[in-house]
Design an enzyme around this catalytic site. Structure first.
Site, PDB file in Angstrom:
ATOM      1  N   ARG A 153       1.276   6.804  -6.712  1.00  0.00           N
ATOM      2  CA  ARG A 153       0.127   7.694  -6.926  1.00  0.00           C
ATOM      3  C   ARG A 153       0.547   9.149  -6.732  1.00  0.00           C
ATOM      4  O   ARG A 153       0.204  10.021  -7.545  1.00  0.00           O
ATOM      5  CB  ARG A 153      -1.002   7.322  -5.955  1.00  0.00           C
ATOM      6  CG  ARG A 153      -2.166   8.324  -5.979  1.00  0.00           C
ATOM      7  CD  ARG A 153      -3.385   7.841  -5.212  1.00  0.00           C
ATOM      8  NE  ARG A 153      -3.132   7.519  -3.827  1.00  0.00           N
ATOM      9  CZ  ARG A 153      -4.067   7.099  -2.965  1.00  0.00           C
ATOM     10  NH1 ARG A 153      -5.314   6.933  -3.383  1.00  0.00           N
ATOM     11  NH2 ARG A 153      -3.759   6.821  -1.713  1.00  0.00           N
ATOM     12  N   TYR A 168      -1.065  12.891   6.785  1.00  0.00           N
ATOM     13  CA  TYR A 168      -0.701  11.840   7.742  1.00  0.00           C
ATOM     14  C   TYR A 168       0.793  11.936   8.047  1.00  0.00           C
ATOM     15  O   TYR A 168       1.595  12.207   7.150  1.00  0.00           O
ATOM     16  CB  TYR A 168      -0.965  10.449   7.143  1.00  0.00           C
ATOM     17  CG  TYR A 168      -2.395   9.927   7.226  1.00  0.00           C
ATOM     18  CD1 TYR A 168      -3.361  10.532   8.017  1.00  0.00           C
ATOM     19  CD2 TYR A 168      -2.757   8.789   6.506  1.00  0.00           C
ATOM     20  CE1 TYR A 168      -4.650  10.016   8.069  1.00  0.00           C
ATOM     21  CE2 TYR A 168      -4.047   8.274   6.559  1.00  0.00           C
ATOM     22  CZ  TYR A 168      -4.988   8.894   7.343  1.00  0.00           C
ATOM     23  OH  TYR A 168      -6.267   8.393   7.393  1.00  0.00           O
ATOM     24  N   ARG A 205     -11.375  13.513   2.002  1.00  0.00           N
ATOM     25  CA  ARG A 205     -12.353  12.671   2.704  1.00  0.00           C
ATOM     26  C   ARG A 205     -13.687  12.593   1.988  1.00  0.00           C
ATOM     27  O   ARG A 205     -14.391  11.589   2.093  1.00  0.00           O
ATOM     28  CB  ARG A 205     -12.569  13.206   4.121  1.00  0.00           C
ATOM     29  CG  ARG A 205     -11.331  13.172   4.996  1.00  0.00           C
ATOM     30  CD  ARG A 205     -10.847  11.763   5.247  1.00  0.00           C
ATOM     31  NE  ARG A 205      -9.651  11.726   6.100  1.00  0.00           N
ATOM     32  CZ  ARG A 205      -8.993  10.616   6.380  1.00  0.00           C
ATOM     33  NH1 ARG A 205      -9.380   9.467   5.865  1.00  0.00           N
ATOM     34  NH2 ARG A 205      -7.922  10.654   7.143  1.00  0.00           N
ATOM     35  N   TYR A 233       0.840  -1.210   0.000  1.00  0.00           N
ATOM     36  CA  TYR A 233       0.000   0.000   0.000  1.00  0.00           C
ATOM     37  C   TYR A 233       0.874   1.259   0.000  1.00  0.00           C
ATOM     38  O   TYR A 233       0.543   2.255  -0.646  1.00  0.00           O
ATOM     39  CB  TYR A 233      -0.942  -0.020   1.212  1.00  0.00           C
ATOM     40  CG  TYR A 233      -1.775   1.237   1.356  1.00  0.00           C
ATOM     41  CD1 TYR A 233      -2.603   1.678   0.331  1.00  0.00           C
ATOM     42  CD2 TYR A 233      -1.724   1.992   2.532  1.00  0.00           C
ATOM     43  CE1 TYR A 233      -3.366   2.834   0.462  1.00  0.00           C
ATOM     44  CE2 TYR A 233      -2.482   3.147   2.674  1.00  0.00           C
ATOM     45  CZ  TYR A 233      -3.303   3.570   1.642  1.00  0.00           C
ATOM     46  OH  TYR A 233      -4.047   4.718   1.775  1.00  0.00           O
ATOM     47  N   GLU A 286     -14.422  -1.072   6.163  1.00  0.00           N
ATOM     48  CA  GLU A 286     -14.355   0.304   5.653  1.00  0.00           C
ATOM     49  C   GLU A 286     -15.642   0.541   4.875  1.00  0.00           C
ATOM     50  O   GLU A 286     -16.171  -0.376   4.263  1.00  0.00           O
ATOM     51  CB  GLU A 286     -13.121   0.429   4.753  1.00  0.00           C
ATOM     52  CG  GLU A 286     -12.943   1.783   4.106  1.00  0.00           C
ATOM     53  CD  GLU A 286     -11.631   1.872   3.316  1.00  0.00           C
ATOM     54  OE1 GLU A 286     -10.567   1.552   3.879  1.00  0.00           O
ATOM     55  OE2 GLU A 286     -11.689   2.231   2.134  1.00  0.00           O
TER      56      GLU A 286
HETATM   57  C1  3EB Z   1      -7.852   5.964   5.826  1.00  0.00           C
HETATM   58  O1  3EB Z   1      -8.741   6.735   6.192  1.00  0.00           O
HETATM   59  C2  3EB Z   1      -8.315   4.582   5.462  1.00  0.00           C
HETATM   60  O2  3EB Z   1      -5.475   5.444  -0.109  1.00  0.00           O
HETATM   61  O3  3EB Z   1      -7.058   6.141  -1.456  1.00  0.00           O
HETATM   62  C3  3EB Z   1      -9.532   5.239   2.762  1.00  0.00           C
HETATM   63  C4  3EB Z   1      -9.889   5.833   1.549  1.00  0.00           C
HETATM   64  C5  3EB Z   1      -8.242   4.777   2.930  1.00  0.00           C
HETATM   65  C6  3EB Z   1      -8.944   5.990   0.530  1.00  0.00           C
HETATM   66  C7  3EB Z   1      -6.656   5.715  -0.357  1.00  0.00           C
HETATM   67  C8  3EB Z   1      -7.316   4.922   1.903  1.00  0.00           C
HETATM   68  C9  3EB Z   1      -7.654   5.525   0.716  1.00  0.00           C
HETATM   69  O4  3EB Z   1      -6.657   6.275   5.766  1.00  0.00           O
HETATM   70  C10 3EB Z   1      -7.815   4.087   4.192  1.00  0.00           C
END
Ligand code: 3EB
Length: 328
Positions: free
Chosen positions: A138, A193, A206, A131, A313
Protein backbone atom coordinates in the site's frame (compact mmCIF):
# COMPACT_ATOMS: atom_id res chain seq x y z
CA UNK A 1 -32.37 11.54 -0.81
CA UNK A 2 -33.14 10.08 -4.24
CA UNK A 3 -31.69 6.64 -3.95
CA UNK A 4 -29.62 5.86 -6.98
CA UNK A 5 -27.15 3.13 -6.17
CA UNK A 6 -23.54 4.00 -6.93
CA UNK A 7 -22.43 0.77 -5.40
CA UNK A 8 -23.40 -2.19 -3.34
CA UNK A 9 -21.54 -4.83 -1.39
CA UNK A 10 -22.53 -8.47 -0.94
CA UNK A 11 -25.79 -8.27 -2.88
CA UNK A 12 -27.41 -9.86 -5.85
CA UNK A 13 -25.92 -8.37 -9.03
CA UNK A 14 -27.42 -5.15 -10.40
CA UNK A 15 -26.35 -4.53 -13.94
CA UNK A 16 -23.37 -2.17 -14.15
CA UNK A 17 -23.19 -1.39 -10.44
CA UNK A 18 -19.81 -2.18 -8.87
CA UNK A 19 -20.47 -4.82 -6.21
CA UNK A 20 -17.54 -6.40 -4.46
CA UNK A 21 -18.66 -9.41 -2.41
CA UNK A 22 -16.86 -9.49 0.92
CA UNK A 23 -16.75 -12.57 3.12
CA UNK A 24 -17.43 -10.92 6.46
CA UNK A 25 -20.47 -12.64 7.97
CA UNK A 26 -22.84 -11.07 10.46
CA UNK A 27 -21.67 -11.47 14.06
CA UNK A 28 -25.06 -10.81 15.64
CA UNK A 29 -27.22 -13.86 16.24
CA UNK A 30 -30.40 -11.82 15.75
CA UNK A 31 -29.34 -10.78 12.27
CA UNK A 32 -27.85 -14.07 11.28
CA UNK A 33 -30.74 -15.48 9.32
CA UNK A 34 -28.51 -16.58 6.49
CA UNK A 35 -29.22 -13.47 4.45
CA UNK A 36 -26.32 -11.51 3.07
CA UNK A 37 -25.92 -8.07 4.56
CA UNK A 38 -25.88 -5.45 1.90
CA UNK A 39 -24.28 -2.00 2.10
CA UNK A 40 -25.42 0.45 -0.55
CA UNK A 41 -24.04 3.95 -1.11
CA UNK A 42 -26.49 6.04 -3.04
CA UNK A 43 -26.47 9.59 -4.36
CA UNK A 44 -28.79 11.97 -6.16
CA UNK A 45 -28.78 12.27 -9.93
CA UNK A 46 -28.03 9.62 -12.51
CA UNK A 47 -25.10 7.34 -11.88
CA UNK A 48 -22.49 6.61 -14.55
CA UNK A 49 -20.69 3.28 -14.41
CA UNK A 50 -17.36 2.20 -15.83
CA UNK A 51 -14.12 0.39 -15.20
CA UNK A 52 -10.42 0.94 -15.68
CA UNK A 53 -7.44 -1.31 -14.82
CA UNK A 54 -9.69 -3.60 -12.78
CA UNK A 55 -11.28 -0.74 -10.82
CA UNK A 56 -15.07 -0.79 -11.20
CA UNK A 57 -16.82 2.43 -10.33
CA UNK A 58 -20.04 4.36 -10.29
CA UNK A 59 -20.24 8.10 -9.96
CA UNK A 60 -22.92 10.70 -9.63
CA UNK A 61 -22.39 14.43 -9.26
CA UNK A 62 -19.77 15.00 -6.62
CA UNK A 63 -19.13 11.41 -5.52
CA UNK A 64 -17.52 8.27 -6.88
CA UNK A 65 -17.60 4.78 -5.42
CA UNK A 66 -14.94 2.37 -6.71
CA UNK A 67 -13.81 -1.17 -5.97
CA UNK A 68 -11.06 -3.55 -7.03
CA UNK A 69 -10.63 -7.24 -6.27
CA UNK A 70 -7.31 -8.93 -7.04
CA UNK A 71 -6.36 -12.59 -6.70
CA UNK A 72 -2.92 -12.90 -5.15
CA UNK A 73 -2.24 -15.86 -7.44
CA UNK A 74 -2.03 -13.35 -10.31
CA UNK A 75 1.09 -11.97 -8.63
CA UNK A 76 2.69 -15.31 -7.89
CA UNK A 77 4.72 -15.46 -11.08
CA UNK A 78 8.06 -14.19 -9.81
CA UNK A 79 10.07 -15.79 -7.02
CA UNK A 80 10.41 -13.59 -3.96
CA UNK A 81 14.17 -13.27 -4.32
CA UNK A 82 13.90 -11.81 -7.84
CA UNK A 83 11.04 -9.41 -7.12
CA UNK A 84 12.09 -8.44 -3.60
CA UNK A 85 8.43 -8.45 -2.63
CA UNK A 86 5.68 -10.96 -1.83
CA UNK A 87 2.61 -11.64 -4.02
CA UNK A 88 0.28 -9.91 -1.52
CA UNK A 89 2.60 -6.91 -1.39
CA UNK A 90 2.62 -6.69 -5.19
CA UNK A 91 -1.15 -7.10 -5.33
CA UNK A 92 -1.62 -4.26 -2.82
CA UNK A 93 0.75 -1.95 -4.67
CA UNK A 94 -0.92 -2.76 -7.97
CA UNK A 95 -4.41 -2.21 -6.52
CA UNK A 96 -3.49 1.19 -5.11
CA UNK A 97 -1.81 2.29 -8.33
CA UNK A 98 -4.92 1.27 -10.28
CA UNK A 99 -7.20 3.07 -7.81
CA UNK A 100 -5.27 6.34 -7.89
CA UNK A 101 -5.02 6.21 -11.66
CA UNK A 102 -8.78 5.60 -12.02
CA UNK A 103 -9.57 8.32 -9.47
CA UNK A 104 -7.39 10.83 -11.34
CA UNK A 105 -8.64 9.88 -14.81
CA UNK A 106 -12.33 10.04 -13.88
CA UNK A 107 -11.85 13.45 -12.24
CA UNK A 108 -12.46 12.26 -8.66
CA UNK A 109 -8.91 12.58 -7.30
CA UNK A 110 -9.89 13.29 -3.72
CA UNK A 111 -10.21 9.96 -1.89
CA UNK A 112 -12.52 10.35 1.10
CA UNK A 113 -12.32 6.85 2.60
CA UNK A 114 -10.72 3.44 1.92
CA UNK A 115 -11.89 -0.01 3.05
CA UNK A 116 -9.40 -2.90 2.77
CA UNK A 117 -10.15 -6.63 3.19
CA UNK A 118 -7.58 -9.38 2.86
CA UNK A 119 -7.41 -13.08 3.54
CA UNK A 120 -5.61 -14.40 6.61
CA UNK A 121 -4.51 -10.95 7.78
CA UNK A 122 -2.81 -12.34 10.91
CA UNK A 123 -1.01 -15.15 9.06
CA UNK A 124 2.59 -15.06 7.91
CA UNK A 125 4.37 -16.06 4.72
CA UNK A 126 7.84 -15.39 3.34
CA UNK A 127 8.91 -14.71 6.93
CA UNK A 128 6.63 -11.70 7.42
CA UNK A 129 3.10 -11.12 8.65
CA UNK A 130 0.59 -10.65 5.86
CA UNK A 131 -0.80 -7.35 7.24
CA UNK A 132 2.77 -6.02 7.14
CA UNK A 133 3.16 -7.22 3.54
CA UNK A 134 -0.05 -5.37 2.72
CA UNK A 135 1.28 -2.22 4.41
CA UNK A 136 4.46 -2.33 2.35
CA UNK A 137 2.54 -2.68 -0.91
CA UNK A 138 0.00 0.00 0.00
CA UNK A 139 2.81 2.38 0.96
CA UNK A 140 4.56 1.84 -2.38
CA UNK A 141 1.27 2.24 -4.24
CA UNK A 142 0.80 5.66 -2.65
CA UNK A 143 4.40 6.72 -3.31
CA UNK A 144 4.47 5.55 -6.94
CA UNK A 145 1.20 7.39 -7.56
CA UNK A 146 2.69 10.63 -6.27
CA UNK A 147 0.51 10.56 -3.15
CA UNK A 148 1.70 11.68 0.29
CA UNK A 149 2.07 8.94 2.93
CA UNK A 150 1.67 11.23 5.94
CA UNK A 151 -0.27 14.34 6.87
CA UNK A 152 -3.46 15.98 5.62
CA UNK A 153 -3.59 14.19 2.26
CA UNK A 154 -3.84 10.66 3.72
CA UNK A 155 -7.44 9.35 3.75
CA UNK A 156 -9.05 7.43 6.61
CA UNK A 157 -9.32 3.65 6.17
CA UNK A 158 -10.15 0.29 7.66
CA UNK A 159 -8.21 -2.96 7.12
CA UNK A 160 -9.81 -6.26 8.11
CA UNK A 161 -9.21 -9.93 7.55
CA UNK A 162 -11.40 -12.77 6.33
CA UNK A 163 -10.67 -16.48 5.94
CA UNK A 164 -10.19 -16.60 2.18
CA UNK A 165 -10.86 -14.46 -0.86
CA UNK A 166 -9.27 -11.90 -3.13
CA UNK A 167 -7.66 -8.70 -1.87
CA UNK A 168 -10.66 -6.36 -1.92
CA UNK A 169 -10.45 -2.60 -1.67
CA UNK A 170 -13.31 -0.17 -2.06
CA UNK A 171 -13.36 3.58 -1.69
CA UNK A 172 -15.34 6.80 -1.90
CA UNK A 173 -13.86 9.74 -3.77
CA UNK A 174 -14.90 13.33 -4.34
CA UNK A 175 -14.64 15.65 -7.33
CA UNK A 176 -14.40 19.14 -5.80
CA UNK A 177 -15.08 18.42 -2.16
CA UNK A 178 -12.51 19.50 0.40
CA UNK A 179 -11.96 17.61 3.61
CA UNK A 180 -10.13 18.12 6.86
CA UNK A 181 -8.16 15.17 8.15
CA UNK A 182 -8.22 14.51 11.88
CA UNK A 183 -5.77 12.62 14.05
CA UNK A 184 -6.57 11.21 17.48
CA UNK A 185 -4.90 13.14 20.35
CA UNK A 186 -4.84 9.85 22.33
CA UNK A 187 -2.96 7.93 19.62
CA UNK A 188 0.24 8.18 17.63
CA UNK A 189 -0.64 8.73 13.96
CA UNK A 190 -0.67 5.33 12.25
CA UNK A 191 1.72 6.55 9.54
CA UNK A 192 4.18 7.40 12.36
CA UNK A 193 3.99 4.03 14.17
CA UNK A 194 7.45 2.82 15.25
CA UNK A 195 9.21 0.07 13.30
CA UNK A 196 8.13 -2.67 15.71
CA UNK A 197 4.81 -2.77 13.77
CA UNK A 198 6.49 -3.45 10.45
CA UNK A 199 8.96 -2.05 7.92
CA UNK A 200 6.34 0.32 6.48
CA UNK A 201 3.74 2.09 8.59
CA UNK A 202 0.05 1.75 7.79
CA UNK A 203 -1.01 4.54 5.43
CA UNK A 204 -4.22 5.92 6.88
CA UNK A 205 -5.42 8.87 8.91
CA UNK A 206 -7.71 8.49 11.91
CA UNK A 207 -10.71 10.39 10.54
CA UNK A 208 -11.85 13.14 8.24
CA UNK A 209 -14.65 15.64 7.83
CA UNK A 210 -15.66 16.16 4.21
CA UNK A 211 -17.18 19.57 3.58
CA UNK A 212 -19.99 19.13 1.06
CA UNK A 213 -22.25 21.98 0.04
CA UNK A 214 -24.84 22.13 2.80
CA UNK A 215 -23.42 19.47 5.11
CA UNK A 216 -20.31 17.94 6.63
CA UNK A 217 -19.76 14.19 6.50
CA UNK A 218 -17.65 12.43 9.12
CA UNK A 219 -15.59 9.34 8.31
CA UNK A 220 -13.93 7.55 11.23
CA UNK A 221 -11.29 4.95 10.41
CA UNK A 222 -11.28 1.55 12.01
CA UNK A 223 -10.66 2.35 15.68
CA UNK A 224 -9.49 -0.07 18.34
CA UNK A 225 -8.16 -0.33 21.88
CA UNK A 226 -4.87 1.38 21.10
CA UNK A 227 -3.45 4.27 23.12
CA UNK A 228 -0.24 5.86 21.93
CA UNK A 229 0.79 3.02 19.64
CA UNK A 230 0.18 0.15 22.08
CA UNK A 231 -2.71 -2.27 22.38
CA UNK A 232 -4.43 -1.99 25.78
CA UNK A 233 -6.61 -4.56 27.59
CA UNK A 234 -5.33 -7.70 25.89
CA UNK A 235 -7.84 -10.49 26.54
CA UNK A 236 -10.55 -8.18 28.00
CA UNK A 237 -13.11 -7.52 25.29
CA UNK A 238 -15.35 -5.22 27.39
CA UNK A 239 -12.42 -3.00 28.36
CA UNK A 240 -11.37 -2.92 24.69
CA UNK A 241 -14.83 -1.63 23.77
CA UNK A 242 -14.66 1.13 26.40
CA UNK A 243 -11.15 2.19 25.29
CA UNK A 244 -12.25 2.18 21.66
CA UNK A 245 -15.22 4.41 22.52
CA UNK A 246 -12.89 6.79 24.39
CA UNK A 247 -10.84 7.01 21.18
CA UNK A 248 -13.98 7.60 19.11
CA UNK A 249 -15.20 10.28 21.55
CA UNK A 250 -11.83 12.06 21.30
CA UNK A 251 -12.02 12.07 17.51
CA UNK A 252 -15.62 13.28 17.45
CA UNK A 253 -14.45 16.15 19.69
CA UNK A 254 -11.75 16.99 17.16
CA UNK A 255 -14.25 16.67 14.30
CA UNK A 256 -16.60 19.16 15.93
CA UNK A 257 -13.78 21.73 16.06
CA UNK A 258 -13.27 21.57 12.28
CA UNK A 259 -16.86 20.90 11.13
CA UNK A 260 -18.32 23.96 9.47
CA UNK A 261 -21.99 23.09 9.16
CA UNK A 262 -22.72 20.18 11.49
CA UNK A 263 -22.00 19.07 15.03
CA UNK A 264 -21.64 15.32 15.52
CA UNK A 265 -22.93 13.46 18.58
CA UNK A 266 -21.83 9.92 19.53
CA UNK A 267 -25.34 8.37 19.67
CA UNK A 268 -26.11 9.58 16.12
CA UNK A 269 -23.18 7.97 14.33
CA UNK A 270 -23.58 4.88 12.12
CA UNK A 271 -21.30 2.19 13.55
CA UNK A 272 -19.82 -0.89 11.93
CA UNK A 273 -18.46 -3.18 14.62
CA UNK A 274 -15.96 -5.86 13.64
CA UNK A 275 -15.85 -8.74 16.12
CA UNK A 276 -12.99 -11.25 16.05
CA UNK A 277 -14.93 -14.01 17.86
CA UNK A 278 -18.69 -14.11 17.24
CA UNK A 279 -19.12 -15.36 20.84
CA UNK A 280 -18.04 -11.87 22.07
CA UNK A 281 -20.77 -10.08 20.10
CA UNK A 282 -23.28 -9.97 23.00
CA UNK A 283 -20.76 -8.53 25.48
CA UNK A 284 -19.66 -5.93 22.93
CA UNK A 285 -23.28 -5.06 22.15
CA UNK A 286 -24.03 -4.57 25.87
CA UNK A 287 -21.04 -2.27 26.41
CA UNK A 288 -21.92 -0.21 23.35
CA UNK A 289 -25.55 0.18 24.39
CA UNK A 290 -24.42 1.31 27.82
CA UNK A 291 -22.31 3.96 26.14
CA UNK A 292 -24.58 4.97 23.24
CA UNK A 293 -28.11 4.09 24.30
CA UNK A 294 -30.52 1.47 23.01
CA UNK A 295 -31.24 3.16 19.70
CA UNK A 296 -27.59 3.18 18.57
CA UNK A 297 -27.16 2.20 14.95
CA UNK A 298 -24.82 -0.79 15.09
CA UNK A 299 -23.92 -3.36 12.46
CA UNK A 300 -21.97 -6.37 13.78
CA UNK A 301 -19.63 -8.21 11.43
CA UNK A 302 -17.22 -11.03 12.10
CA UNK A 303 -13.71 -10.31 10.87
CA UNK A 304 -10.10 -10.66 11.91
CA UNK A 305 -8.53 -7.49 13.28
CA UNK A 306 -5.08 -6.55 12.03
CA UNK A 307 -3.34 -6.99 15.39
CA UNK A 308 -3.56 -10.44 16.91
CA UNK A 309 -4.33 -8.98 20.38
CA UNK A 310 -7.29 -6.86 19.24
CA UNK A 311 -10.67 -8.52 19.80
CA UNK A 312 -12.77 -5.85 18.10
CA UNK A 313 -12.60 -2.69 16.02
CA UNK A 314 -15.21 -0.06 15.21
CA UNK A 315 -15.57 2.27 12.23
CA UNK A 316 -18.24 4.94 11.94
CA UNK A 317 -19.65 7.68 9.77
CA UNK A 318 -22.15 10.48 10.19
CA UNK A 319 -23.70 13.40 8.36
CA UNK A 320 -25.40 11.30 5.69
CA UNK A 321 -28.85 9.65 5.64
CA UNK A 322 -29.00 6.01 6.63
CA UNK A 323 -31.71 3.47 5.91
CA UNK A 324 -30.93 0.58 8.17
CA UNK A 325 -32.87 -2.50 7.20
CA UNK A 326 -31.40 -5.62 8.79
CA UNK A 327 -32.30 -8.83 7.07
CA UNK A 328 -33.53 -7.24 3.85
C1 3EB B 1 -4.84 0.68 14.33
O1 3EB B 1 -5.34 1.68 14.84
C2 3EB B 1 -5.78 -0.49 14.17
O2 3EB B 1 -4.22 -0.48 8.05
O3 3EB B 1 -5.79 0.69 7.06
C3 3EB B 1 -7.35 0.54 11.79
C4 3EB B 1 -7.78 1.23 10.65
C5 3EB B 1 -6.25 -0.30 11.68
C6 3EB B 1 -7.11 1.10 9.44
C7 3EB B 1 -5.29 0.14 8.07
C8 3EB B 1 -5.60 -0.43 10.46
C9 3EB B 1 -6.01 0.26 9.35
O4 3EB B 1 -3.66 0.61 13.98
C10 3EB B 1 -5.77 -1.10 12.85
Amino acid sequence: MPAHPMAAMSCQPLVGVPMPAIHVPSAAAALDSGNATCEIWSAGGTATYGHQDGVHYGHSGDLLFGAIQLQEAQFDDEPLSAAGSTPLQRAAESAYRAIFSAADRTGFPHILRFWNYLADINGSSHGIERYRQFNMGRHDGFVHSGRAVSGQAVPPASALGFAAGPLTIYFLAGRDVTSTVIENPRQVSAYAYPRQYGPRSPTFSRASVAHFIGNDVLFLSGTASIVGHRTLHTGDVRAQVRETMANIAAMVGEANRVARQTQFALPELCYKVYVRHARDADAIHEELQRCLGKSARLLFLQADICREDLLMEIEASAGHPLDFAPGV
